[in-house]
Design a protein around this motif. Structure first.
Motif, short mmCIF file in Angstrom:
data_model
loop_
_atom_site.label_atom_id
_atom_site.label_comp_id
_atom_site.label_asym_id
_atom_site.label_seq_id
_atom_site.Cartn_x
_atom_site.Cartn_y
_atom_site.Cartn_z
N VAL A 172 0.87 -1.18 0.00
CA VAL A 172 0.00 0.00 0.00
C VAL A 172 0.90 1.23 0.00
CG1 VAL A 172 -1.64 1.35 1.37
CG2 VAL A 172 -1.93 -1.12 1.16
N THR A 173 0.57 2.19 -0.87
CA THR A 173 1.32 3.44 -0.89
C THR A 173 0.34 4.60 -0.78
OG1 THR A 173 1.25 3.61 -3.30
CG2 THR A 173 3.17 2.51 -2.34
N PHE A 174 0.83 5.68 -0.22
CA PHE A 174 0.05 6.91 -0.12
C PHE A 174 1.02 8.07 -0.29
CE2 PHE A 174 -1.33 10.62 2.25
CZ PHE A 174 -2.61 10.80 1.75
N THR A 175 0.60 9.06 -1.04
CA THR A 175 1.40 10.27 -1.20
C THR A 175 0.52 11.47 -0.91
OG1 THR A 175 2.73 9.22 -2.90
CG2 THR A 175 2.84 11.60 -2.78
N GLY A 176 1.00 12.35 -0.04
CA GLY A 176 0.28 13.57 0.28
C GLY A 176 0.82 14.75 -0.53
N LEU A 177 -0.08 15.63 -0.91
CA LEU A 177 0.25 16.83 -1.67
C LEU A 177 -0.08 18.08 -0.88
CD1 LEU A 177 -1.41 15.78 -5.07
CD2 LEU A 177 0.97 15.40 -4.35
N VAL A 178 0.63 19.15 -1.13
CA VAL A 178 0.31 20.43 -0.51
C VAL A 178 -0.97 20.95 -1.16
CG1 VAL A 178 1.07 22.81 -0.13
CG2 VAL A 178 2.75 20.95 -0.09
N ARG A 179 -1.98 21.20 -0.32
CA ARG A 179 -3.27 21.69 -0.82
C ARG A 179 -3.37 23.20 -0.65
NH1 ARG A 179 -7.43 18.41 2.66
NH2 ARG A 179 -5.82 18.89 4.16
N ASP A 180 -4.02 23.82 -1.62
CA ASP A 180 -4.29 25.25 -1.56
C ASP A 180 -5.79 25.44 -1.30
OD1 ASP A 180 -4.48 27.97 -1.75
OD2 ASP A 180 -3.85 28.09 -3.85
N LEU A 181 -6.21 25.29 -0.06
CA LEU A 181 -7.62 25.40 0.29
C LEU A 181 -8.15 26.83 0.19
CD1 LEU A 181 -7.74 22.94 3.32
CD2 LEU A 181 -8.41 22.51 0.95
N SER A 182 -7.28 27.80 0.42
CA SER A 182 -7.72 29.19 0.43
C SER A 182 -7.71 29.83 -0.96
CB SER A 182 -6.81 30.01 1.36
OG SER A 182 -5.49 30.02 0.85
#
Length: 146
Positions: free
Chosen positions: A30-40
């Motif tokens: 299992v792999t997971f990669t997180g990304l920087v989100r621009d919620l604003s």
């Protein structure tokens, strides 16, 4: 088991390929990669700070717990620090086990830990200023299941 805390970008495909190269007894990865989100909508950068040495030890300890708690064959945690732009990769978790249930559970455990307990300090830099990112109740609640 490998833990890396680094400023440099990483190649998810290359890391996943290297991780899966030699996993005797593994039937699931299992792999997971997180990304920087621009919620604003006006995020210029996510600034991530940490204390070298302390951060790696803390993540290695929780990865070691995951290794034994879910009978993992191997695990990998990569987390970046420094100034990251929206859309950049911020972290990666990979787990390998004989069966998928252990691999999924261990990966979720590691991700929940990284989100709420790993010793990183995050600041959002926007066009209107900078603000430290506060802990979220949902992230704290996610830890309760472990």
């Amino acid at each position: 088991m490998r833990v890396a805390v680094q400023a440099e970008p990483f190649d998810f495909g290359a890391e996943a390929a290297a991780f899966t190269r030699d996993l005797p007894g593994a039937g699931a990865v299992v792999t997971f990669t997180g990304l920087v989100r621009d919620l604003s909508g006006d995020l210029a950068a996510m600034q991530i700070e940490h204390y070298p040495g302390m951060t790696e030890r803390a993540i290695a300890a929780i990865a070691g717990e995951a290794m034994t708690r879910w009978s993992l064959v191997d695990c990998l945690v990569i987390h970046r620090h420094g100034d990251l732009a929206p859309g950049e990769t911020i972290m990666m978790v990979a787990t390998a086990s004989a069966h998928r249930g252990d691999a999924f559970a261990a990966a979720e455990f590691l991700m929940d830990y990284l989100k709420s307990r790993a010793p990183f300090w995050k600041k959002e830099i926007t066009t209107s200023g900078a603000e430290w990112v506060a802990a979220k109740d949902a992230d704290e609640d996610a830890l309760k299941r472990w």
